[in-house]
Every structure is written in C-alpha cells, then in structure tokens.
Design an enzyme around this catalytic site. Structure first.
Site, short mmCIF file in Angstrom:
data_model
loop_
_atom_site.label_atom_id
_atom_site.label_comp_id
_atom_site.label_asym_id
_atom_site.label_seq_id
_atom_site.Cartn_x
_atom_site.Cartn_y
_atom_site.Cartn_z
N SER A 216 35.68 58.07 100.23
CA SER A 216 34.96 57.97 99.23
C SER A 216 34.13 56.62 99.03
O SER A 216 33.31 56.43 99.89
CB SER A 216 35.96 58.17 97.92
OG SER A 216 35.13 58.39 96.66
N ASP A 379 32.33 68.96 96.54
CA ASP A 379 33.52 68.77 96.76
C ASP A 379 34.42 68.48 95.46
O ASP A 379 35.35 68.08 95.46
CB ASP A 379 33.78 67.56 98.01
CG ASP A 379 33.35 66.32 97.19
OD1 ASP A 379 32.98 65.94 96.22
OD2 ASP A 379 33.71 65.32 98.09
N HIS A 415 37.38 66.39 96.91
CA HIS A 415 36.99 65.07 97.14
C HIS A 415 38.37 64.18 97.52
O HIS A 415 38.39 63.39 98.27
CB HIS A 415 36.18 64.55 95.97
CG HIS A 415 35.55 62.99 96.33
ND1 HIS A 415 34.44 63.05 96.83
CD2 HIS A 415 36.12 61.79 95.64
CE1 HIS A 415 34.39 61.56 97.11
NE2 HIS A 415 34.88 60.92 96.54
#
Ligand SMILES: *[C@@H]1O[C@H](CO)[C@@H](O)[C@H](O)[C@H]1NC(C)=O
Ligand SMILES: *[C@@H]1O[C@H](CO)[C@@H](O)[C@H](O)[C@H]1NC(C)=O
Ligand SMILES: *[C@@H]1O[C@H](CO)[C@@H](O)[C@H](O)[C@H]1NC(C)=O
Length: 437
Positions: A216, A379, A415
């Site tokens: 991320s 996501d 995610h």
C-alpha cells in the site's frame, strides 16, 4: 556432516521446486501453518529483504518540551517526562481519553520560514524501531494480521530472521515524500536512512542485492525512495521491488472521502472518523494520492445537490470543505501525478473484483454527514482503472531497457488482505521466491 548434507539437499530441493510448473509447485506447497510453510520449503536464504507496511502500521513517539502549550491541561501531563508512544495502540488512546491530546500532538503546521511542514511548537517526534521488520504494529485488535504480520511469519518460516536477513523501514505517516521543487526534511532523512539500511543489509549478507517489499502506502514510498537514488546505485544494491497493492500516484477516490469525512486508514474504536478530520487535514500524506485528471477525467467523483466535483475541481472542492491548515497551503505543488518507474526488476501484485468506491454522494451539500458510495471495480480501496493505468505506465517505462516488470492480478482479494488471505499470500510468497532466484 549430516547438517551440511541436509543443507545441500534442501538447496537442491528448492531449486527443483522452483523449476516445477506453477500448478505443481502450488500443490507441493502445503497449506501455510502457523509457523510458516512446512519443513520441505525451508529455503536457504538468498537475498535480504526489507519490508515496508501500509499506512496505519508505523509507530510514532513524542516528547513534550516546555515550549508546548496544551489546549487542555491534561494534554500537558507528559511534559518533560521523556519519550512516550503517541501512536502505537488506539485502544490505549481511547481508554485514557487521550484522543484530543493525540490529535493535537500529531498535527503538523506549515512553517513558511523553512517552507516545510513541522510539529506543533514544543512537540518532538520520532519513529521507533527503524531497521526492524517488527517496527510495524497493529493498532487495532480487530485486525491482528494487518501490517504484514502473516507475511513476516511466512518469511521466517522460510528461514528469514529479523536483523540478519529481514529488515523493516517504518516511516512517519503524517508526511508525504516531496514532489519536485518541494522540501521535506522528514523524507530527506528517511530516504537517507533507507539507503543506509539497504547497504547494511547487503553487506551483512555477502554483498547480495536487496529485495524491497512494500504494501500500500509502503509500496508507494519504496517507489519514491528508488527514484531518489542514482541509477547505478539501484543496479548494484536492489535485486527486486515487490509492490503489494501500492497506492498509485495517479490516485484513487478514497483519498477524497478521507478528506471530506476523515481517514478510514486511522481506525480508532468508538471515535468517529469525522472527529479526526482536522488532524487529517494537517498531514501532507492526506493530499498525496488525489485522483489524477488524466485517469479520472471529467467524471464527477464527488456528487452533491448543487455541484459535482471532478479531478479538475480540487481547489473548489477543498474550499467547499473549508479545508485549511495552519499557515499556507502550497496546494499546487501537490498535484504532480507523474509516474516514474523504479527501473529495477519489479513485481506488482494487486487484487481486483472487489466493490470499490468510485463516486461519493452527499445528498445535500453537507460534508459533515457520511456519504453514500457508488461502487466500481478495484481492490476495495484503489480503483481498478487507476491500477491498470499505473501498471501499464511502469511497464512502458521499463520495457525499452529490458527491465523485468511483472503484473499479477488476483481476483476477489482486497487491498488489506493481499498478504493475509491464504490463496493470495501463497502467490505473494511464490513471487518473493522467484525474485530470490
Ligand atoms: C506501545 O508502546 C508501549 C511502550 O513502549 C508498550 O508497552 C506497548 O506494548 C505498545 N503497544 C503496542 C500495541 O504495541
Ligand atoms: C452530478 O452528477 C450526477 C451523476 O453523474 C448527475 O446525475 C447530476 O445531474 C450532476 N449534478 C450536477 C449539479 O451537475
Ligand atoms: C468472487 O466473488 C464473487 C462474489 O462474492 C463470487 O461470485 C465469485 O465466485 C468469486 N470468484 C472467485 C474466483 O473466487
């Protein structure tokens, strides 16, 4: 002697395992156990790894000096008492009624003299445990596997050891890496420390090149870090970059909802997101991944009764929000959305097929209520379109130089779960092994 034989056989086994077709390899790979994948996968460790976790994972410590003027008397209780954890456990903050103090002490201000964002007067901060893969902690008991905990377990199962072959580079979540023409003392320091850590990790492991793994926001940072280094240095020291659901520079819709309604990425039990909004606005990281006009075009992203806002309308949108930070806001400097490829072998993994907010609707013009979402593909956090454009651009830049760029899309993986959910964790580990070969 037996030990040496064992090692040789294991090495051979590993080699064979890597040569197998992926399906067979997956089959031989037993389900991950609590202590990592089974014995038969114990690998000789080849390349050292530096792990960088997502946004909520780095800790922050603070120290209050005499210059600190608390707005509530109790916020000054720790004045002169040395370093204390300001951001490592959200339950503690809530239980000790420290949230208003936390917000005040976390907030940044813009200092026009140094042309940079700095702490409040009298507040000093530092990120603890730099260098360790354990330098990331889960702030919220309800998500015990966040922050690469499972991935770290798996790597340890393969033989990686913190401080020897496995490292971590926690960061100050409030700041954003600077765009060209900006300064950020925090990031100048951070990138210098990461560079030293890479060198240290390499030297400690027979000068082997290092694998960087970022999830991320951590993936985004590793990309920016590499772009801050000389090409030859990268070539010598970096074996591979593994990006796990990186937040793309070209942005995603959720950054807008975070600005309007407070951050989803600072989960705090019983404290509404909206209450964290003023603090969030003071972080430069809050402006980092606004949707780019080149990807999102004129599509309305924020829908209100009287006015819609697209990626071209941020100035107006922020004005409508009442967005302000102490000092001035050199906003224009933040809209640079250039994608610069790392120019090192790279594997980019992303989930898709998960409901992802693409538009947010405020029925009235009131931003103090939570919006309704209109969903698209992605996501769950990053819009799929943004992922595709980002990956394509990275590939386009690396192809002429013949530098590997591999893009792996994983269906139905969100995610935060890309390195948690068993099926996708397996894929992530397989890619890390391949990067090692
Ligand atoms: C936060 O830091 C304190 C002091 O270093 C430590 O005792 C505590 O266990 C930490 N909490 C978490 C959740 O890591
Ligand atoms: C805003 O966008 C929505 C959805 O595209 C559209 O239906 C609406 O008419 C627009 N409103 C304004 C004020 O332009
Ligand atoms: C993905 O999720 C959808 C909805 O939950 C489901 O219908 C579909 O079968 C899933 N696909 C895969 C490959 O798991």
């Amino acid at each position: 002697m037996a030990k040496i034989m064992n090692k040789a056989i294991l090495g051979l086994l590993n080699l064979l395992l890597l040569l197998l077709p992926p399906s067979l390899r997956d089959y031989l790979w037993a389900a991950p156990s609590e202590h990592g994948v089974g014995q038969q996968q114990q690998l000789q460790v080849y390349h050292p790894i530096i792990l960088v976790a997502g946004f909520s994972c780095s800790d922050l410590e603070a120290r209050l000096t005499d210059a600190y003027a608390p707005s509530l008397p109790r916020c000054g209780a720790l004045k002169g008492k040395g370093w204390f954890p300001l951001w490592n456990d959200t339950m503690e903050l809530v239980n000790h009624d420290y949230v208003p103090c936390f917000e005040e002490q976390m907030s940044l201000v813009f200092d026009p003299v140094v042309d940079d964002y700095v702490n409040q007067p009298g507040v000093e901060t530092r990120v603890p445990n730099f260098g360790s893969a354990y330098g990331f902690t889960v702030k919220n008991e309800s998500s015990p596997f966040w922050c690469n905990v499972k991935l770290r377990n798996e790597l340890e199962g393969l033989g990686y050891r913190d401080g020897d072959t496995l490292f971590g580079a926690p960061y100050d979540i409030r700041h954003a890496p600077p765009r060209p023409g900006q300064c950020s003392k925090v990031y100048t320091d951070y990138f210098a420390r990461v560079k030293d850590l890479v060198k240290h990790a390499s030297e400690k492991n027979g000068n082997k090149a290092v694998i960087l793994i970022g999830h991320s926001f951590g993936g985004r940072l590793m990309l920016d870090f590499l772009n801050s280094t000389p090409p030859l240095w990268r070539k010598n020291f970096i074996k591979h970059l593994v990006l796990l659901s990186p937040t793309p520079p070209i942005g995603f819709t959720e950054t807008l909802t975070n600005l309007a309604s407070g951050p989803t990425c600072i989960p705090m039990e019983t404290i509404p997101r909206l209450a964290l909004r003023p603090m969030w606005w003071s972080f430069t990281s809050s402006l980092l991944s606004l949707p780019s006009p080149t990807v999102f075009g004129h599509e309305p992203l924020i829908i209100t009764k009287h006015r819609n806002y697209s990626a071209y309308d941020y100035q107006d949108f922020l004005a409508a929000l009442g967005f302000s930070v102490k000092g001035t806001l050199p906003f224009k400097k933040w809209v640079d959305k250039r994608v610069e490829a790392p120019m090192v072998p790279t594997t980019y993994l992303s989930g898709f097929g998960v409901q992802t907010p693409k538009q947010v609707v405020y029925r009235d013009d009131n931003f103090n209520v939570y919006p309704e979402n209109v969903y698209g593909d992605g996501d769950g956090v990053v819009n799929w379109n943004s992922v595709l454009v980002f990956a394509k651009e990275l590939k386009r830049q690396q192809s002429p130089e013949n530098i590997l760029f591999k893009f792996i899309k994983i269906r139905n993986v969100s995610h935060s779960y890309i390195a948690i959910q068993d099926d996708s964790l397996k894929i992530v580990i397989a890619e890390i092994l391949e990067a090692n070969s």
